[in-house]
Design an enzyme around this catalytic site. Sequence first.
Site, mmCIF file in Angstrom:
data_model
loop_
_atom_site.group_PDB
_atom_site.id
_atom_site.type_symbol
_atom_site.label_atom_id
_atom_site.label_comp_id
_atom_site.label_asym_id
_atom_site.label_seq_id
_atom_site.Cartn_x
_atom_site.Cartn_y
_atom_site.Cartn_z
ATOM 1 N N SER A 1 0.848 -1.191 0.000
ATOM 2 C CA SER A 1 0.000 0.000 0.000
ATOM 3 C C SER A 1 0.878 1.233 0.000
ATOM 4 O O SER A 1 2.092 1.156 0.225
ATOM 5 C CB SER A 1 -0.916 0.025 1.234
ATOM 6 O OG SER A 1 -0.146 0.225 2.405
ATOM 7 N N LYS A 2 0.265 2.373 -0.254
ATOM 8 C CA LYS A 2 1.038 3.616 -0.313
ATOM 9 C C LYS A 2 1.709 3.907 1.023
ATOM 10 O O LYS A 2 2.833 4.407 1.077
ATOM 11 C CB LYS A 2 0.120 4.776 -0.711
ATOM 12 C CG LYS A 2 0.872 6.050 -1.053
ATOM 13 C CD LYS A 2 -0.053 7.102 -1.614
ATOM 14 C CE LYS A 2 0.726 8.365 -1.977
ATOM 15 N NZ LYS A 2 -0.138 9.422 -2.512
#
Length: 502
Positions: free
Chosen positions: A257-258
């Site tokens: 994920s970011k």
Amino acid sequence: MTSHTPVRVRFAPSPTGPLHIGGVRTALFNWFFARHHGGAMILRIEDTDQKRYVENAVQLILDGLRWLGIDWDEGPDVGGEYGPYVQSQRITLYQQWAAWLVEHDLAYRCYCTPERLAALREEQRARKEDPGYDRHCRYLSPDERARLEMEGAPFVIRFKMPVEGTTTVHDLLRGDITFDNRQLQDLVLLKSDGYPTYHLANVVDDHFMRISHILRAEEWISSAPVHRNLYDAFGWEMPQIAHLPVILNPSGKGKLSKRSAGFTESGRKIPVLLYEFQEAGYVPEAIVNFLTNVGWSFGDDREVFSVQETIERFDLRRVNPAASVFPIEKLDWLNGVYIREMDPQRLAQLLLPVFERAGYRVDFDRLVRVVPLVQPRIKTLNDAIPVAGFFFAEEFEPAPPDALIQPKMDAAQTLDALRQARDTLAALPDFSAATQEPALRSLAQQLGLKPGQLFGVLRMATTAQQVAPPLFETMEILGRDESLRRIDLAIASLETLAQPQD
């Protein structure tokens, strides 16, 4: 769903920002599945979360999918029989079916204020209970409900989940998944502003858009029993469903994920958003091939295969439901493979914006000639900048005189070699690589130098780089006048260094 039902799948991103690479993988698998079965791919924009809406995100999504080669048969920009394909344009439909559920005692209006819900959560935390709605408004008396309606109290609509027994959802990858209904919540279907939540809009749209198969990310498994019960409440047939495996960080610890992408062991930051992969110099063919390998197996131990081959062989039985690690080094390797096999004209088109972003003013015809020189030497498009940027620099920055001197040579010897090489090149009948090479090899022999020594001097003089494309082809592209000008600059810098010291 019968075997005669036409295959219709959808990719339904929310315009809350650029495409995440996990979402891209979901889009790809839906697209492969549709194309394999001769079905339809539907693009739907799920923009009912207006607070998180990002301006221009829809265009970024469309552009990103097209860049990868993914097309769709129905969608916001191409239309279709079951549109509109933007959820904010379908609000009346959701409100109609939410009201239908209330009228049939399958959902209810919840008047609980935000303050009551916050206090409830605090009480549950204090008792160390799982947070969740206590179904207070589900059991309001008719008089209490009438009073609140008379007062015009704001409300949401919640679904009446069964409170006993179990709900079973059949997953095409995982088999039957059974949920204890006592652990399920009466989730909100319609918010107080009249906008639906994901659960209502998703089910209504999938039904009216005739979706046959849902291929979505594993994190939506927890919502599957809600959707199963909603379909049953409406009396609609639920599409077949498959939850795709999550993509893990390269470390194998946590979802990619970011926020948690992290770094490789070498300290390299992992890209997460599609545009980050584009900016890092990856080509679409490599990204598609790479993501297809993350959770799906082509078979035959093959790792490199075309889109058409994937479509022909795509089968959900080859999807591994276990989480898959994101091996970024494998993408580097694949990218190099596709670059080396790419048509030079197409590679030039991909390299043009890369050079322009780096600040170079690029002559495309020259770039087409440069491509074959760099193509075997780069793994990403960005690798071409340090290798071949000197072809397009407005101002050539000569190498320092010390850098011109090759092993086992001194300044005077290097200066003499450059002068004689200049005269040789100036006298050539043409300036092709094929003409340069034998003349300069002969000169090296005359000077008592190894060819590599003379060529190294000329490489530094004409490119100011120790690592550069093949020398003779480089000088041919630079042209006789520019090559001689750069050699003259090198001679001038060496003349000072080679003068005897008092």
